[in-house]
Design a protein around this motif. Structure first.
Motif, short mmCIF file in Angstrom:
data_model
loop_
_atom_site.label_atom_id
_atom_site.label_comp_id
_atom_site.label_asym_id
_atom_site.label_seq_id
_atom_site.Cartn_x
_atom_site.Cartn_y
_atom_site.Cartn_z
N ARG A 159 0.86 -1.19 0.00
CA ARG A 159 0.00 0.00 0.00
C ARG A 159 0.89 1.23 0.00
O ARG A 159 2.03 1.20 0.49
CB ARG A 159 -0.95 0.00 1.21
N PRO A 160 0.42 2.34 -0.56
CA PRO A 160 1.24 3.56 -0.59
C PRO A 160 1.66 3.99 0.81
O PRO A 160 0.94 3.82 1.79
CB PRO A 160 0.30 4.59 -1.22
N ALA A 161 2.84 4.56 0.89
CA ALA A 161 3.39 4.96 2.19
C ALA A 161 2.53 6.01 2.88
O ALA A 161 2.44 6.03 4.11
CB ALA A 161 4.81 5.50 1.99
N ASP A 162 1.89 6.89 2.12
CA ASP A 162 1.08 7.95 2.71
C ASP A 162 -0.38 7.57 2.87
O ASP A 162 -1.19 8.41 3.28
CB ASP A 162 1.18 9.22 1.85
N ALA A 163 -0.73 6.32 2.54
CA ALA A 163 -2.12 5.89 2.71
C ALA A 163 -2.40 5.64 4.18
O ALA A 163 -1.48 5.44 4.98
CB ALA A 163 -2.36 4.61 1.90
N PRO A 164 -3.69 5.65 4.58
CA PRO A 164 -4.03 5.36 5.98
C PRO A 164 -3.45 4.02 6.42
O PRO A 164 -3.53 3.02 5.69
CB PRO A 164 -5.56 5.32 5.95
N PRO A 167 -5.03 -1.16 10.01
CA PRO A 167 -5.02 -2.53 9.48
C PRO A 167 -6.38 -2.91 8.87
O PRO A 167 -7.44 -2.48 9.33
CB PRO A 167 -4.72 -3.39 10.72
N ASN A 168 -6.31 -3.74 7.83
CA ASN A 168 -7.49 -4.29 7.17
C ASN A 168 -8.43 -3.21 6.62
O ASN A 168 -9.63 -3.43 6.47
CB ASN A 168 -8.28 -5.19 8.13
N THR A 169 -7.88 -2.05 6.38
CA THR A 169 -8.67 -0.96 5.80
C THR A 169 -8.33 -0.83 4.32
O THR A 169 -7.16 -0.69 3.96
CB THR A 169 -8.38 0.37 6.51
N SER A 170 -9.34 -0.92 3.50
CA SER A 170 -9.11 -0.78 2.06
C SER A 170 -8.79 0.67 1.73
O SER A 170 -9.24 1.59 2.42
CB SER A 170 -10.35 -1.23 1.27
N ILE A 171 -8.04 0.84 0.70
CA ILE A 171 -7.66 2.20 0.28
C ILE A 171 -8.16 2.44 -1.12
O ILE A 171 -8.32 1.52 -1.92
CB ILE A 171 -6.13 2.39 0.35
N ASN A 172 -8.39 3.68 -1.42
CA ASN A 172 -8.83 4.10 -2.74
C ASN A 172 -7.75 4.96 -3.37
O ASN A 172 -7.52 6.10 -2.94
CB ASN A 172 -10.15 4.87 -2.65
N LEU A 173 -7.05 4.41 -4.35
CA LEU A 173 -5.99 5.16 -5.02
C LEU A 173 -6.54 6.33 -5.82
O LEU A 173 -5.80 7.28 -6.13
CB LEU A 173 -5.18 4.24 -5.94
N ASP A 174 -7.82 6.27 -6.14
CA ASP A 174 -8.48 7.34 -6.89
C ASP A 174 -7.75 7.64 -8.21
O ASP A 174 -7.49 8.79 -8.55
CB ASP A 174 -8.57 8.61 -6.04
#
Length: 497
Positions: A215-220, A223-230
């Motif tokens: 996951r990107p370094a600056d993403a939340p 744990p177990n939280t999906s991220i939206n790269l947008d």
């Protein structure tokens, strides 16, 4: 456009190609200056004509990479991935044409050293002064951007171990010492090899690290939280942000205005096209590959500059490797800016290529004034993305689109002959009111002339559009940044990494 005293056959051909009713200027000084190469004394104390085509290629690459490439991934997020790549390719093609015209102009007019000389040739003496002022301003702005980027690197490496202005000052001193020590671009090209290698390795390390991360370094980090790269395939933005991104892209490949000076110091300026193709194609391919990888993996969690997109550890490693290249960027642009005034002041005198007191005072003074102005610029304009956009919008189009477009129109109207093919030809410049109408009628002469004519007009229109729209958009973005408190004050010591 030409007059020859000998060789009746050649005279007849040239008279046939000379526009009718076109008044010439019977000024022997002007004619001689347009025939004489700027750097003529091979046995002089300083030989400025020593740059190989390989050295020219690496200079072209170094002039292009180091600043704009670090902000390119964020432009894909604004413009959309597909339009962003297409826009960058279009701008790269346009600036390559501009570079071709700029670098090869000396084969017809060997007195040209900078864009201001070319402006005088096709637009008159007044244009020389205006273009010279804009050109020097542009060079010092980019030199200032190099100082700013270097201060970002030093802050990142030291965890903001000192005042940012101290870092800028140290880089200024380095730019002054090395820029002054190497008076010819051939010597600076030695540094550029290391500079290009360092920055290329650093941005590839960043790209590979981004690919390797889950996951990107600056993403939340929950744990177990999906991220939206947008990630945007197509744009989802407003006019101001889009024009600001376009201006940043133009800045990334917008160094073609300096190619006059690169060609002027080549051993064989007829090999400039080879150097341009090698240097430009390498940079364009690298920029697209790096920006695509970083944006595709990081998305909206991009850092600016992009070397910070893979986390703190990789950020320090990348800046450590890229640091020499960032310093060399400041050295190179300061050198080219100082060389403009150095040549302008000493042109036509023996001091230009002799180790006289006047020579050294002029050279050292030009470098000192240039780095001092660049230092002030960094203190007054402490923001990165908006700064690159402002330079890309306000001055880059003049050198990469508008003026090269005018040069193309001038050449298709005049059809000049290369000096080494006809060394006896006396060449004169003509007012725009005389050659422009002739150029606009060239679409009737064949497909080649028609393509050149319409291409030149398109470049001029695009350049004017970017100046108006890009400057307006960038000013709005700068105002918004100040309103939101994202920008520190003038000459701030705050961490800019």
């Amino acid at each position: 456009m030409y007059r020859i005293n000998k060789d009746t056959e050649t005279t007849s051909h040239l008279e046939h190609s000379t526009p009718e009713n076109m008044n010439t200027t019977n000024d022997p000084k002007t004619e001689n200056s347009m025939q004489q190469d700027l750097f003529t004394a091979e046995d002089a104390d300083v030989n400025f004509r020593s740059l190989t085509w390989q050295g020219a290629a690496i200079l072209i690459a170094k002039l292009q990479i180091g600043l704009g490439a670090l902000s390119l991934p964020s432009t894909f997020h604004v413009l959309g991935f597909v339009p962003g790549i297409l826009c960058f390719l279009f701008l790269s093609c346009m600036t390559t044409v501009a570079g071709y015209v700029s670098g090869n102009a000396r084969q017809y007019y060997p007195h040209i050293h900078s864009i201001s000389d070319a402006a005088e040739m096709i637009l008159g003496k007044g244009a020389r002064e205006v273009m010279g002022a804009i050109y020097y301003t542009y060079l010092t702005l980019v030199a200032g951007a190099g100082l700013l980027t270097t201060s970002v690197g030093l802050n990142a490496l030291s965890d903001h171990g000192a005042c940012t202005q101290l870092f800028v000052g140290v880089t200024c001193i380095a730019a002054f010492i090395f820029g002054t020590a190497f008076r010819s671009l051939e010597k600076v090209s030695w540094l550029s090899w290391a500079g290009v290698a360092g920055i290329i390795v650093a941005i590839w390390i960043t790209a590979i690290a981004c690919l390797a991360q889950d996951r990107p370094a600056d993403a939340p980090s929950t744990p177990n939280t999906s991220i939206n790269l947008d990630i945007h395939i197509f744009p989802q933005t407003d006019f101001a942000k889009a024009m600001s991104a376009i201006s940043s892209q133009l800045f990334a490949v917008g160094a073609s205005g300096t190619f006059f000076s690169v060609s002027a110091e080549m051993k064989k300026s007829e090999l400039f096209t080879r150097a341009l193709i090698c240097g430009q194609s390498f940079i364009v391919a690298t920029c697209i590959a790096i920006a695509s990888i970083v944006y595709g993996k990081v998305g909206q969690y991009l850092s600016s500059p992009a070397l910070g997109s893979a986390g703190l550890l990789i950020k320090k490693i990348a800046y450590g490797i890229a640091f020499p290249g960032l310093v060399i960027t400041a050295i190179l642009w300061s050198h080219v800016a100082a060389k403009y005034w150095f040549v302008r002041i000493l042109r036509g005198t023996h001091h230009l290529q002799s180790n006289t007191i006047t020579h050294w005072v002029t050279w050292v003074g030009s470098m000192a004034v240039t780095v001092a102005i660049a230092f002030v610029i960094v203190g007054v304009i402490p923001f990165f993305d908006e700064f690159l956009s402002l330079v890309g919008a306000l001055v880059n189009p003049v050198f990469t689109a508008i003026f090269p477009g005018l040069m193309i129109l001038f050449f298709i109207a005049m059809k000049p002959t290369r000096v080494h093919d006809n060394p006896g030809i006396e060449k004169r410049a003509y007012p725009i009111r005389e050659w422009l109408p002739l150029a606009l009628r060239k679409w009737k002469d064949g497909s080649k002339e028609m393509v050149a004519l319409y291409g030149a007009i398109l470049m001029i229109i695009v350049g004017v559009y970017i100046i108006v729209g890009g400057t307006y958009a960038t000013v709005l973005n700068v105002k918004l940044s100040y309103d939101e408190g994202k920008v520190s004050g003038m000459f701030s010591c705050e961490d800019n990494s």
